[in-house]
Structures are given as structure tokens and as C-alpha cells.
Design a protein around this motif. Structure first.
Motif, PDB file in Angstrom:
ATOM      1  N   GLY A  63      61.735  23.912  71.101  1.00  0.00           N
ATOM      2  CA  GLY A  63      60.552  23.747  70.286  1.00  0.00           C
ATOM      3  C   GLY A  63      59.448  22.980  70.983  1.00  0.00           C
ATOM      4  N   HIS A  64      59.753  22.179  71.992  1.00  0.00           N
ATOM      5  CA  HIS A  64      58.716  21.469  72.709  1.00  0.00           C
ATOM      6  C   HIS A  64      58.051  22.471  73.651  1.00  0.00           C
ATOM      7  N   SER A  65      56.836  22.791  73.359  1.00  0.00           N
ATOM      8  CA  SER A  65      56.186  23.913  74.036  1.00  0.00           C
ATOM      9  C   SER A  65      55.303  23.442  75.161  1.00  0.00           C
ATOM     10  N   HIS A  66      55.094  24.327  76.096  1.00  0.00           N
ATOM     11  CA  HIS A  66      54.166  24.108  77.198  1.00  0.00           C
ATOM     12  C   HIS A  66      53.073  25.145  77.025  1.00  0.00           C
ATOM     13  N   LEU A 311      58.367  12.422  74.667  1.00  0.00           N
ATOM     14  CA  LEU A 311      59.027  13.330  73.729  1.00  0.00           C
ATOM     15  C   LEU A 311      60.479  12.913  73.536  1.00  0.00           C
ATOM     16  N   PRO A 312      60.908  12.771  72.309  1.00  0.00           N
ATOM     17  CA  PRO A 312      62.309  12.391  72.068  1.00  0.00           C
ATOM     18  C   PRO A 312      63.251  13.549  72.354  1.00  0.00           C
ATOM     19  N   ARG A 313      64.428  13.235  72.821  1.00  0.00           N
ATOM     20  CA  ARG A 313      65.447  14.235  73.126  1.00  0.00           C
ATOM     21  C   ARG A 313      66.628  14.023  72.173  1.00  0.00           C
ATOM     22  N   VAL A 314      66.610  14.736  71.078  1.00  0.00           N
ATOM     23  CA  VAL A 314      67.608  14.577  70.028  1.00  0.00           C
ATOM     24  C   VAL A 314      68.323  15.901  69.823  1.00  0.00           C
ATOM     25  N   LEU A 315      69.649  15.865  69.789  1.00  0.00           N
ATOM     26  CA  LEU A 315      70.464  17.057  69.596  1.00  0.00           C
ATOM     27  C   LEU A 315      71.399  16.851  68.413  1.00  0.00           C
ATOM     28  N   VAL A 316      71.762  17.963  67.782  1.00  0.00           N
ATOM     29  CA  VAL A 316      72.756  17.958  66.717  1.00  0.00           C
ATOM     30  C   VAL A 316      74.062  18.479  67.297  1.00  0.00           C
ATOM     31  N   LEU A 348      65.718  16.392  60.832  1.00  0.00           N
ATOM     32  CA  LEU A 348      65.041  15.543  61.799  1.00  0.00           C
ATOM     33  C   LEU A 348      64.651  16.331  63.047  1.00  0.00           C
ATOM     34  N   THR A 349      65.547  17.146  63.547  1.00  0.00           N
ATOM     35  CA  THR A 349      65.223  17.932  64.745  1.00  0.00           C
ATOM     36  C   THR A 349      64.104  18.922  64.457  1.00  0.00           C
ATOM     37  N   ARG A 350      64.127  19.548  63.260  1.00  0.00           N
ATOM     38  CA  ARG A 350      63.040  20.464  62.920  1.00  0.00           C
ATOM     39  C   ARG A 350      61.715  19.716  62.759  1.00  0.00           C
ATOM     40  N   SER A 351      61.765  18.519  62.200  1.00  0.00           N
ATOM     41  CA  SER A 351      60.544  17.733  62.034  1.00  0.00           C
ATOM     42  C   SER A 351      59.970  17.319  63.389  1.00  0.00           C
ATOM     43  N   LEU A 352      60.847  16.925  64.309  1.00  0.00           N
ATOM     44  CA  LEU A 352      60.374  16.562  65.655  1.00  0.00           C
ATOM     45  C   LEU A 352      59.801  17.764  66.379  1.00  0.00           C
ATOM     46  N   ASP A 353      60.426  18.916  66.173  1.00  0.00           N
ATOM     47  CA  ASP A 353      59.919  20.135  66.784  1.00  0.00           C
ATOM     48  C   ASP A 353      58.542  20.479  66.220  1.00  0.00           C
ATOM     49  N   GLN A 354      58.394  20.359  64.904  1.00  0.00           N
ATOM     50  CA  GLN A 354      57.104  20.650  64.281  1.00  0.00           C
ATOM     51  C   GLN A 354      56.056  19.631  64.702  1.00  0.00           C
ATOM     52  N   ARG A 355      56.447  18.384  64.867  1.00  0.00           N
ATOM     53  CA  ARG A 355      55.514  17.356  65.325  1.00  0.00           C
ATOM     54  C   ARG A 355      54.974  17.684  66.700  1.00  0.00           C
ATOM     55  N   ALA A 356      55.855  18.083  67.616  1.00  0.00           N
ATOM     56  CA  ALA A 356      55.427  18.434  68.972  1.00  0.00           C
ATOM     57  C   ALA A 356      54.479  19.627  68.955  1.00  0.00           C
ATOM     58  N   LYS A 357      54.784  20.638  68.153  1.00  0.00           N
ATOM     59  CA  LYS A 357      53.922  21.819  68.084  1.00  0.00           C
ATOM     60  C   LYS A 357      52.555  21.467  67.501  1.00  0.00           C
TER      61      LYS A 357
END
Length: 506
Positions: A63-66, A311-316, A348-357
Motif C-alpha cells: 500500500g505504500h506507493s511510489h 513510514l511504519p512497517r507493521v505486519l499482521v 490498523l494496517t489498512r488505516s496506515l495504508d490509507q494514510r500513506a496513500k
């Protein structure tokens, strides 16, 4: 008509602020330091969450995009499946265009050179362990420690030493003491005369000017240490407000000196230190890590990417969840706890992904809007508001406002807060393109910095000069911008420049 009770089934839509939704909103406006603290707390509470360090992956989780922003304003999104390969290609081929004199190879060899030094004869102790250079770094002496070393040589009575230590603890970072001496005397159970006697001796310590209760007292202490506190200088120190207003004529009358002597006295005042304790400040300044990095692309566009360090690196850990769920007892409470942990971790992971986007979308639109500023400088900064960016990326203004709070962008022009790029519009003459308030302030500051003693510009002169340059602005707006930049009036600037000119001539 008879009244009767009846039941109706009705469907309605409403927005409910769930705890998860509130959490997502809060994540948007967090800095990366606050975000790391929040994630550390969540990882401690949730056994299914894991922190994925830099050594475990070349890029953050999915989700962390370039994103690359070109001249046409269109963005190319690189998917998570090929992010690592594309990032490696970019790193292999792009650094020579950014850092022509890069000393990267030598820096990379530093750890090896350090290990060689540690393995040299004589670099090992008796225990066989290598020395570490960090063990030999001297610690920084604080202001209170520096003063505490001098107190025993100045005071000998144990009661006076105790009062001195108490007063030392009341000092601020600049070396001033702002507490009322009557309150200090009451707290210590001593008379005010005893406190003032100890304070007078403390004011003789190094650095000169410490333990002062005001700026005038601080300057007076330093002048006394130089044996330059004569009656004329006493009058000058007692009227610092006139010096701040550049009222040199009144100061000459009060001090009883001519213009040449007053200029010499002002030069002595400038040589003093108004904050004698600042040199001992022990607080460590925190560096700002940019959230977004913008670099020039070979085709003339701009490359926009998120900073991997912020960028935080969080995994489930799904495998751990399955193993624990299968091995757990059949109690409903255990399965409910695991299900809740999985739900919170996934959210939380989806929220962090959406935050980065979201940060990426806002930053890319800012770069597209302020392309001229990045290419040519502050004079080309365009007026921009939250609504323009929000409409372009199809988001609400409040979302854009949260994203731009405490977020920074590193550009070829320097490091800027995202809110820096949002400025009000100043109308142009004859319907031309509007100018941003920040660029107008820059022009005012540049014009005033180029003034000479005999050609100081008034606010009306600045208005006419800006109008000639195509900027329509009122005189009161110029005065407001000038005061916001701590620039004195034309009368005060003229007095100061004439005085400085005579100093240089002398």
C-alpha cells in the motif's frame, strides 16, 4: 378520527463515528514520531502485530506507493508486487544525477576502516575487547553544573551554599531568574536581605550576566565586569526602550554625550550577550525528517515519493493467529479475544495504508500546483488554498488540512512544511495572474534589505514599487506584513542605518 398505535419499518442512513474511524482520522494528523509511539503501544497490546524492520524488507508493507509526477500532471502508481524491483532500479541509476560529488563509497567503507583500526596493535585492552570511540567522548557541561563548580569558591557558609543551590535551580535556559525574591525568602525561611546578599555574589560568577532578573540588569552586570558601567552607560541601560525605538536624539540628551560617543556606547552594547546561559543549553535539537521527498526527474518533471524512514512497517502475523486459534481452548472468550486482535490489527494496517496513500495524493497535487516555485524560486509561489487541492484529489478540505499538519516536504529548494505552500492570493494589476502572500512578503523583505541610509523606503514607496511590478496591494497590508517580519518602520530604519554608516566610516 380515532388515534391508534402502529409499528413502521423504516430505513435511514447516518454517519456514525466508530472508534476505528476516529482512529483513522487521528492517524492522518500524527507526525511520524507520534505515529511510531502509537504503533509501539498497539504492538505491545496486540500479539498479532509485528514491526517489520528495515532489514526484513526493502520497502514498507503493501500500500505504500511510489508515485511520479510529470509535467502533464498525471501520476503513475507502482503496485506492491514490483515495488522492490522498481525501487532497486531507481537507486542503481538515479544517484549520479542528484549528487555529482557523492562520497558514498568512502562512507560505505567507514565501518570496515573502523574495524581495521580496532584490530590494530595497541587498540585492545587487557580484556581483549576493542576500544569504542564513543567511550572517550566528553560529556557536555550544563549551566547549573558550571555554576555549581564555582559556588564553593565564592560562598563558604553552608546556609549560603544551600540558598545558592536553590537559586541555581530556578534559572532558566538563558541564565535568568524570574522568581520573586520575597517568595524565595518565604520558602527558605530567611529574610530578603540574606537572599539578595547571596544573589549579589552569584551575579559575579562566570559567565557574566547570569542570575539577572531583567535584560537591563544582565547588561549592567556584564558592563560592571568590564569596568564600563559609568553614569552615561547607566542612563543608556535604564532606557533600553528608547534604544529599541532607535530614538538616538533623546538618548544623547539623557546620557549627556555627543553622537560619536553614543555610537561607541552602542557598539559596546552589541558586544554583550543578552542570553549568557544559552551557550550551556543541554537540550538536544531534534532534526526534522521529511515525510515526502521531491527530486527533479531527467525529463523535466518531478519525482515524488514517500520517505521510507518515516513510514511504519507493521505486519499482521496470520500464521501465528491460525496456530493459536487451533491450539486454543474451546472457550468463547479466547476466540473472541483473538478475533478482536485480528480485527484491530487488520484495521490498523489498512488505516496506515490509507494514510500513506492520502499523503501521497496531497503531496503530488501540491507539487503539480507549485511546479513554478520548485523550478524558479519563491517569486513564483502560486496562491493556493485547501479547497483547490481537495477538489483536485476529490477529498474533503478537513482531510487535506489534517494531512498537511506537521508534515514536511524535502525539495530542491529546501525543507518546507506542507502548509507553507498554502498562501492567500494578492490581486495583480490589470487582471493579471494573482500573487501569493508569501512571495509578496519576500519582495518586501528584499527591497528593504537593499536600502541605503539616504534612500529608506516608506510603506507608500513600497506600495508604488509593488504596483509597478504588477502587484496591487494596500498600504495597511504592507505595514501588516512588515510588522509580522519584525521589520521596523522607515523612521526607525533610517536612524539605525545612519548610525551604522557613521560606525563604518569611523
Amino acid at each position: 378520527m380515532a388515534l391508534s398505535a402502529s409499528l413502521f419499518l423504516r430505513q435511514t442512513q447516518s454517519l456514525v463515528m466508530t472508534p476505528q474511524l476516529m482512529q483513522s482520522i487521528q492517524l492522518l494528523q500524527m507526525t511520524h514520531l507520534e505515529l511510531n509511539q502509537f504503533i509501539a503501544t498497539e504492538v505491545e497490546k496486540n500479539p498479532l502485530l509485528e514491526l517489520n524492520g528495515p532489514e526484513d524488507s526493502d520497502f514498507p508493507h503493501e500500500g505504500h506507493s511510489h508515485e511520479r509526477q510529470g509535467d502533464d500532471g498525471e501520476a503513475e502508481n507502482y503496485g506492491a508486487s514490483s515495488q522492490t524491483e522498481r525501487l532497486s532500479e531507481a537507486l542503481d541509476g538515479g544517484f549520479e544525477n542528484v549528487y555529482q560529488d557523492d562520497a558514498g563509497p568512502r562512507k560505505a567503507d567507514a565501518p570496515e576502516l573502523l574495524s581495521q583500526w580496532k584490530s590494530m596493535p595497541g587498540s585492545l585492552g587487557e580484556s581483549g575487547e576493542a576500544y569504542d570511540l564513543d567511550d572517550f567522548v566528553a560529556g557536555q557541561v550544563t549551566l547549573k553544573e558550571h555554576l555549581g563548580q564555582q559556588v564553593p569558591f565564592t560562598l563558604h557558609d553552608p546556609v549560603d551554599i544551600f540558598i545558592a543551590r536553590y537559586l541555581t535551580d530556578l534559572l532558566d535556559d538563558s541564565g535568568y531568574i524570574h522568581h520573586d525574591l520575597d517568595e524565595v525568602a518565604f520558602a527558605l525561611g530567611k529574610g530578603r536581605d540574606a537572599i539578595e546578599a547571596v544573589l549579589a555574589k552569584l551575579q559575579l560568577l562566570d559567565p557574566p550576566g547570569v542570575f539577572a532578573r531583567s535584560l537591563s540588569e544582565c547588561l549592567a552586570i556584564q558592563l560592571k565586569s568590564r569596568d564600563r558601567f559609568d553614569p552615561a552607560m547607566q542612563a543608556l541601560i535604564a532606557n533600553l526602550e528608547l534604544l529599541a525605538r532607535r530614538d538616538f536624539q533623546t538618548l544623547k540628551k539623557l546620557c549627556g554625550v555627543d553622537e560619536e560617543d553614543l555610537i561607541d556606547m552602542l557598539a559596546e552594547i552589541r558586544a554583550l550577550d543578552p542570553k549568557p546561559g544559552s551557550g550551556f543549553e543541554a537540550s538536544v535539537s531534534e532534526s526534522i525528517n521529511p515525510d515526502v521527498i521531491v527530486q527533479a526527474a531527467p525529463d523535466g518533471g518531478w519525482t515524488v515519493e514517500l520517505n521510507p524512514e518515516t513510514l511504519p512497517r507493521v505486519l499482521v502475523n496470520q500464521n501465528y493467529y491460525l496456530s493459536v486459534a487451533n491450539a486454543a481452548s474451546k472457550q468463547d472468550s479466547d476466540h473472541a479475544f483473538l478475533s478482536e486482535c485480528l480485527q484491530n490489527a487488520s484495521w490498523l494496517t489498512r488505516s496506515l495504508d490509507q494514510r500513506a496513500k492520502t499523503i501521497m495524493k496531497v503531496a503530488s497535487e501540491i507539487v503539480r500546483q507549485q511546479d513554478a516555485f520548485l523550478a524558479n524560486g519563491i517569486d513564483y509561489l502560486r496562491p493556493l488554498n485547501l479547497k483547490t487541492v481537495a477538489d483536485a484529489i476529490k477529498m474533503h478540505e478537513s482531510t487535506v488540512s489534517r494531512v498537511t499538519s506537521n508534515k514536511y516536504m524535502l525539495t530542491p529548494r529546501g525543507l518546507f512544511e506542507l502548509k507553507y505552500f498554502f498562501t492567500v492570493s494578492i490581486a495583480a494589476v490589470e487582471g493579471g495572474n494573482a500573487h501569493s502572500a508569501e512571495s509578496v512578503r519576500h519582495r518586501i523583505r528584499s527591497m528593504i534589505s537593499e536600502e541605503v541610509a539616504e534612500g529608506v523606503l516608506s510603506d507608500d514607496d513600497i506600495v508604488e514599487s509593488l504596483k509597478a511590478g504588477g502587484i496591487e496591494i494596500a498600504r495597511r497590508t504592507v505595514a501588516k506584513y512588515r510588522e509580522a517580519m519584525n521589520i521596523p518602520s522607515s523612521v526607525q530604519r533610517r536612524r539605525e542605518k545612519r548610525a551604522m554608516a557613521k560606525v563604518y566610516v569611523g
